[in-house]
Design a protein around this motif. Structure first.
Motif, PDB file in Angstrom:
ATOM      1  N   LYS A 198      81.424 -23.547  -5.667  1.00 52.30           N
ATOM      2  CA  LYS A 198      82.107 -22.434  -4.982  1.00 52.30           C
ATOM      3  C   LYS A 198      82.213 -22.654  -3.481  1.00 52.30           C
ATOM      4  O   LYS A 198      83.139 -22.180  -2.847  1.00 52.30           O
ATOM      5  CB  LYS A 198      81.358 -21.113  -5.238  1.00 52.30           C
ATOM      6  CG  LYS A 198      81.228 -20.759  -6.707  1.00 52.30           C
ATOM      7  CD  LYS A 198      82.572 -20.559  -7.354  1.00 52.30           C
ATOM      8  CE  LYS A 198      82.405 -20.234  -8.818  1.00 52.30           C
ATOM      9  NZ  LYS A 198      83.505 -20.626  -9.630  1.00 52.30           N
ATOM     10  N   ASP A 199      81.271 -23.392  -2.903  1.00 54.86           N
ATOM     11  CA  ASP A 199      81.237 -23.616  -1.463  1.00 54.86           C
ATOM     12  C   ASP A 199      82.248 -24.707  -1.089  1.00 54.86           C
ATOM     13  O   ASP A 199      82.123 -25.856  -1.529  1.00 54.86           O
ATOM     14  CB  ASP A 199      79.827 -24.017  -1.046  1.00 54.86           C
ATOM     15  CG  ASP A 199      79.648 -24.127   0.460  1.00 54.86           C
ATOM     16  OD1 ASP A 199      80.613 -24.497   1.162  1.00 54.86           O
ATOM     17  OD2 ASP A 199      78.525 -23.854   0.933  1.00 54.86           O
ATOM     18  N   SER A 200      83.225 -24.362  -0.244  1.00 56.68           N
ATOM     19  CA  SER A 200      84.273 -25.329   0.111  1.00 56.68           C
ATOM     20  C   SER A 200      83.713 -26.520   0.887  1.00 56.68           C
ATOM     21  O   SER A 200      84.227 -27.630   0.762  1.00 56.68           O
ATOM     22  CB  SER A 200      85.384 -24.649   0.914  1.00 56.68           C
ATOM     23  OG  SER A 200      84.884 -24.163   2.142  1.00 56.68           O
ATOM     24  N   LYS A 201      82.650 -26.308   1.661  1.00 57.40           N
ATOM     25  CA  LYS A 201      82.055 -27.427   2.398  1.00 57.40           C
ATOM     26  C   LYS A 201      81.391 -28.406   1.438  1.00 57.40           C
ATOM     27  O   LYS A 201      81.467 -29.621   1.632  1.00 57.40           O
ATOM     28  CB  LYS A 201      81.042 -26.915   3.430  1.00 57.40           C
ATOM     29  CG  LYS A 201      81.696 -26.226   4.606  1.00 57.40           C
ATOM     30  CD  LYS A 201      80.677 -25.788   5.630  1.00 57.40           C
ATOM     31  CE  LYS A 201      81.385 -25.088   6.782  1.00 57.40           C
ATOM     32  NZ  LYS A 201      80.439 -24.627   7.796  1.00 57.40           N
ATOM     33  N   VAL A 202      80.750 -27.892   0.414  1.00 61.79           N
ATOM     34  CA  VAL A 202      80.124 -28.764  -0.585  1.00 61.79           C
ATOM     35  C   VAL A 202      81.204 -29.520  -1.340  1.00 61.79           C
ATOM     36  O   VAL A 202      81.083 -30.732  -1.573  1.00 61.79           O
ATOM     37  CB  VAL A 202      79.233 -27.950  -1.551  1.00 61.79           C
ATOM     38  CG1 VAL A 202      78.740 -28.807  -2.702  1.00 61.79           C
ATOM     39  CG2 VAL A 202      78.063 -27.316  -0.801  1.00 61.79           C
ATOM     40  N   ARG A 203      82.275 -28.826  -1.707  1.00 56.64           N
ATOM     41  CA  ARG A 203      83.380 -29.483  -2.415  1.00 56.64           C
ATOM     42  C   ARG A 203      83.964 -30.607  -1.560  1.00 56.64           C
ATOM     43  O   ARG A 203      84.196 -31.707  -2.035  1.00 56.64           O
ATOM     44  CB  ARG A 203      84.469 -28.468  -2.773  1.00 56.64           C
ATOM     45  CG  ARG A 203      84.061 -27.511  -3.877  1.00 56.64           C
ATOM     46  CD  ARG A 203      85.084 -26.400  -4.043  1.00 56.64           C
ATOM     47  NE  ARG A 203      86.304 -26.885  -4.616  1.00 56.64           N
ATOM     48  CZ  ARG A 203      86.810 -26.477  -5.770  1.00 56.64           C
ATOM     49  NH1 ARG A 203      86.173 -25.578  -6.487  1.00 56.64           N
ATOM     50  NH2 ARG A 203      87.937 -26.951  -6.215  1.00 56.64           N
ATOM     51  N   GLN A 204      84.210 -30.310  -0.268  1.00 51.71           N
ATOM     52  CA  GLN A 204      84.779 -31.323   0.623  1.00 51.71           C
ATOM     53  C   GLN A 204      83.818 -32.492   0.794  1.00 51.71           C
ATOM     54  O   GLN A 204      84.240 -33.650   0.837  1.00 51.71           O
ATOM     55  CB  GLN A 204      85.126 -30.714   1.985  1.00 51.71           C
ATOM     56  CG  GLN A 204      85.910 -31.647   2.873  1.00 51.71           C
ATOM     57  CD  GLN A 204      87.216 -32.107   2.243  1.00 51.71           C
ATOM     58  OE1 GLN A 204      88.028 -31.299   1.829  1.00 51.71           O
ATOM     59  NE2 GLN A 204      87.432 -33.400   2.162  1.00 51.71           N
TER      60      GLN A 204
END
Length: 133
Positions: A110-116
């Motif tokens: 869910k966290d966009s920073k983790v995804r990136q």
């Protein structure tokens, strides 16, 4: 059709829009009303003076009762030499257990920073792998 530049593509799409509109016996004003612009804007689209955005193309295709893809049939588009040559074959990725697992796990993040961060990690690993081969 031969490869088309951006201007040639806009002109060709415009011709196809005009042809379909005329086949339906529809005026420029009727099409304009259907997509929320002036008839002058429709003229600019049809002449290739103005390019049609993706969302506007969808509106036009809906009013003209055609699939958007039909407006691009048999048109080859020039691709600059600097464009990336890599194309992801999603079907190949999704046909493996690892590919499905990776995408399923990624979708749960869910966290966009983790995804990136994960995207950057995989890009780095892939670049290193390509460099080694």
């Amino acid at each position: 059709m031969k490869a088309a530049s951006k201007d040639e593509l806009a002109a060709e799409i415009g011709k196809r829009l005009r042809m379909r509109r005329l086949m339906l016996g529809m005026s420029q004003q009727t099409l304009a009303n259907g997509i929320g612009v002036t008839f002058q804007q429709v003229q600019k689209y049809e002449n290739g003076t103005n390019r049609v955005s993706a969302s506007r193309m969808q509106q036009i295709a809906s009013v003209l009762n055609i699939p958007v893809a039909s407006l691009y049939e048999d048109i080859e588009i020039d691709v600059p030499a600097s464009a990336p040559a890599t194309v992801v074959d999603l079907e190949a990725v999704l046909s493996t257990k690892d590919g499905v697992a990776l995408i399923a796990a990624f979708a749960k993040l869910k966290d966009s920073k983790v995804r990136q961060g994960l995207v950057n990690l995989v890009r780095t690993l892939a670049a290193e792998h390509v460099a080694e081969t």
